[in-house]
Design a protein around this motif. Structure first.
Motif, PDB file in Angstrom:
ATOM      1  N   GLU A 161       0.825  -1.205   0.000  1.00 52.92           N
ATOM      2  CA  GLU A 161       0.000   0.000   0.000  1.00 52.92           C
ATOM      3  C   GLU A 161       0.865   1.264   0.000  1.00 52.92           C
ATOM      4  O   GLU A 161       0.575   2.245  -0.681  1.00 52.92           O
ATOM      5  CB  GLU A 161      -0.941   0.013   1.205  1.00 52.92           C
ATOM      6  N   ARG A 168       5.589  -4.656   8.558  1.00 54.86           N
ATOM      7  CA  ARG A 168       4.549  -4.346   9.535  1.00 54.86           C
ATOM      8  C   ARG A 168       4.865  -4.989  10.884  1.00 54.86           C
ATOM      9  O   ARG A 168       4.694  -4.369  11.930  1.00 54.86           O
ATOM     10  CB  ARG A 168       3.176  -4.775   9.052  1.00 54.86           C
ATOM     11  N   ASP A 210      -6.757  -3.263  -3.761  1.00 50.52           N
ATOM     12  CA  ASP A 210      -5.934  -4.036  -2.836  1.00 50.52           C
ATOM     13  C   ASP A 210      -6.477  -5.459  -2.759  1.00 50.52           C
ATOM     14  O   ASP A 210      -7.676  -5.667  -2.869  1.00 50.52           O
ATOM     15  CB  ASP A 210      -5.973  -3.357  -1.460  1.00 50.52           C
TER      16      ASP A 210
END
Ligand SMILES: Nc1ncnc2c1ncn2[C@@H]1O[C@H](COP(=O)(O)OP(=O)(O)OP(=O)(O)O)[C@@H](O)[C@H]1O
Ligand SMILES: [Mg+2]
Length: 472
Positions: free
Chosen positions: A186, A369, A250
């Protein structure tokens, strides 16, 4: 000026009036409505109060013993051009009021002041002020969104990705970002938009995996009034909203088969109809898609249309997992440390050499992440000035790069629970699946058919999973 303002988080209203009785009356009227008030008797006092109290609204008489309302008005506009000023004028001097409005006063009140009228005007001025503030915040946000996001890392593999991104940005080609969960798909999609000539237009994102199949079509293409029960009025879809901008699809790998032909047409012709509508709409949209599934494998398993796959992969960009660019780990860790310390209002933290070593040895199945979550937790836990291994909690986690996972998966304490529920569950399930497959492969001596039998799944499913876990 008398500083009798009640303590309040809201900025006060500044009253500038030389007659004590009237000033007191105005103060009581405003305080009765819950406003905080600051008083000034003349222009010099008003100027001092402007600086000292940063009022939300100024209410000023035009005639003062020292200076005048015009002077207050100019000082207010000097202090803050957005500051609403209401002037009060004696009955019959409407010309002064008009002159003040020409100089930027928001409105005027004729004396004797009617309290209801005063309240109405003050509320309106406060409303205008709020709007101006919100507007500014939105503009800031917009500017930030338009700016390319900060991509950290200088591994050669990542540099290549960056180069491809720049090349793709100049064109209108459909771009497919492939990468494991948490690799930054993203982030790269936003960067691509910010780098493209479309950066003035919208960036519209939709997560195809997060929306139920029945709603996805209306989300993408919009609907007409009355298209279905509950469709009270026409609603534009994401394709429409992204006009002259970028549409980020996405998790495109999770697009249901039933919708794939429609998406294909929208991609090829940039045309579509709203649900329940007959008119064909034409939009100018660049599509960026992302997937953490191996689309080729999905095509082989007949879960994905080959034509759509080809259409999407005109310009594929593969973002490497973090374990394949370990050199970026310390850099990313320091970047997140700085960011979280700023967010948490903490003094900058250092990373102990042992902690850095642990970070670099860990395999990061959840990629950037997971690293970000790990550093955030460490930044919160660290009482001193240095992050040590105990703050990272990595020794309880699964695979490290140096020593790959073995059979001591064991108790719950070893399971990484960082991130959202969905993230933690998905990561854990994927990890279990991968280990189970590896175990079956070992048991079957590398024979795929036997391994599939051991797992009691079809051969095709098994090979798809091998690709998904990159175990081929
Ligand atoms: N190179 C990088 N530099 C700085 N931050 C990064 C980088 N890569 C990823 N991040 C950060 O890591 C987090 C995860 O990135 P992102 O959401 O883009 O991943 P993703 O590939 O879309 O993951 P998923 O498949 O789970 O949706 C984000 O907060 C992002 O800002
Ligand atoms: Mg994502």
């Amino acid at each position: 000026m008398s500083g009798r303002a009640r303590p309040s988080a809201d900025p006060p209203i500044l009253i500038v009036e030389d007659r004590d009785s009237l000033r007191a009356m105005l103060r009581h009227a405003l305080e009765a409505q819950g406003h905080t008030v600051v008083e000034a008797r003349d222009q010099p006092e008003a100027e001092a109060a402007l600086v000292a109290t940063n009022p939300a609204v100024v209410l000023s008489d035009l005639r003062l013993t020292e200076g005048d309302g015009f002077g207050v008005l100019r000082a207010a506009k000097d202090h803050d051009p957005q500051l609403p000023v209401i002037v009060m004028t004696a009955f019959g001097s409407i010309q002064d009021a008009v002159a003040a409005m020409k100089e930027g006063a928001l409105d005027f009140l004729a004396k004797p002041v009617d309290p209801d009228h005063l309240m109405l005007m003050v509320e309106r001025a406060l409303g205008q002020r709020r709007l101006a503030t919100e507007n500014m915040i939105l503009k800031d946000e917009l500017a930030q969104r338009r700016g390319a996001p900060h991509i950290v890392g200088d591994d050669a593999k990542l540099k290549q990705v960056s180069q491809s991104l720049h090349r793709a940005a100049a064109t209108d080609t459909t771009v497919l970002l492939e990468g494991e969960s948490g690799t930054g798909k993203e982030l790269f999609a936003r960067a691509l938009h910010a780098l493209s000539p479309r950066n003035d237009g919208p960036f519209v994102a939709i997560n195809c995996a997060a929306i139920p199949e029945t709603l996805l079509e209306t989300e993408l293409f919009g609907y007409e009034k009355g298209a279905f029960t509950g469709a009270g009025q026409r609603k534009p879809g994401k394709f429409e909203l992204a006009h002259r901008g970028t549409l980020f699809l996405d998790e495109i790998g999770d697009l249901p088969l039933s919708l794939q032909p429609k998406i294909l047409r929208a991609l090829e012709e940039k045309r579509f109809e709203r649900v329940g509508g007959t008119a064909t709409l034409q939009v100018d949209v660049r599509v960026v898609a992302a997937t953490n599934r191996n689309l080729k494998a999905a095509v082989a398993a007949r879960q994905y249309r080959e034509d759509l796959f080809f259409r999407l992969s005109v310009f594929p960009i593969l973002i490497p997992p973090l374990r394949d660019r370990p050199g970026d780990i310390p850099m990313l860790a320091r970047y997140f440390m700085e960011k979280f310390c700023r967010d948490l209002n903490k003094k900058p933290l250092a990373l102990s050499p042992a902690a850095e070593e642990e970070l670099c040895a860990y395999a990061w199945p959840g990629n950037v992440r997971e690293l970000q979550n790990c550093i955030e937790r460490a930044a919160i836990l660290t009482e001193g000035e240095t992050i040590h291994p105990r703050h990272l909690n990595l020794s309880f986690r699964g695979p490290t790069l140096a020593a790959p996972a073995d059979e001591d998966g064991g108790p719950w304490s070893r399971i990484d629970l960082s991130g959202t529920l969905a993230e933690a569950s998905r990561r854990t399930l994927l990890e279990v699946e991968r280990r189970k497959i590896e175990q079956a492969l070992t048991e079957a001596g590398g024979n795929h058919g036997r391994a599939a039998e051991i797992l009691q799944i079809g051969y095709k499913t098994f090979t798809a999973k091998l690709r998904e876990h990159r175990l081929e």
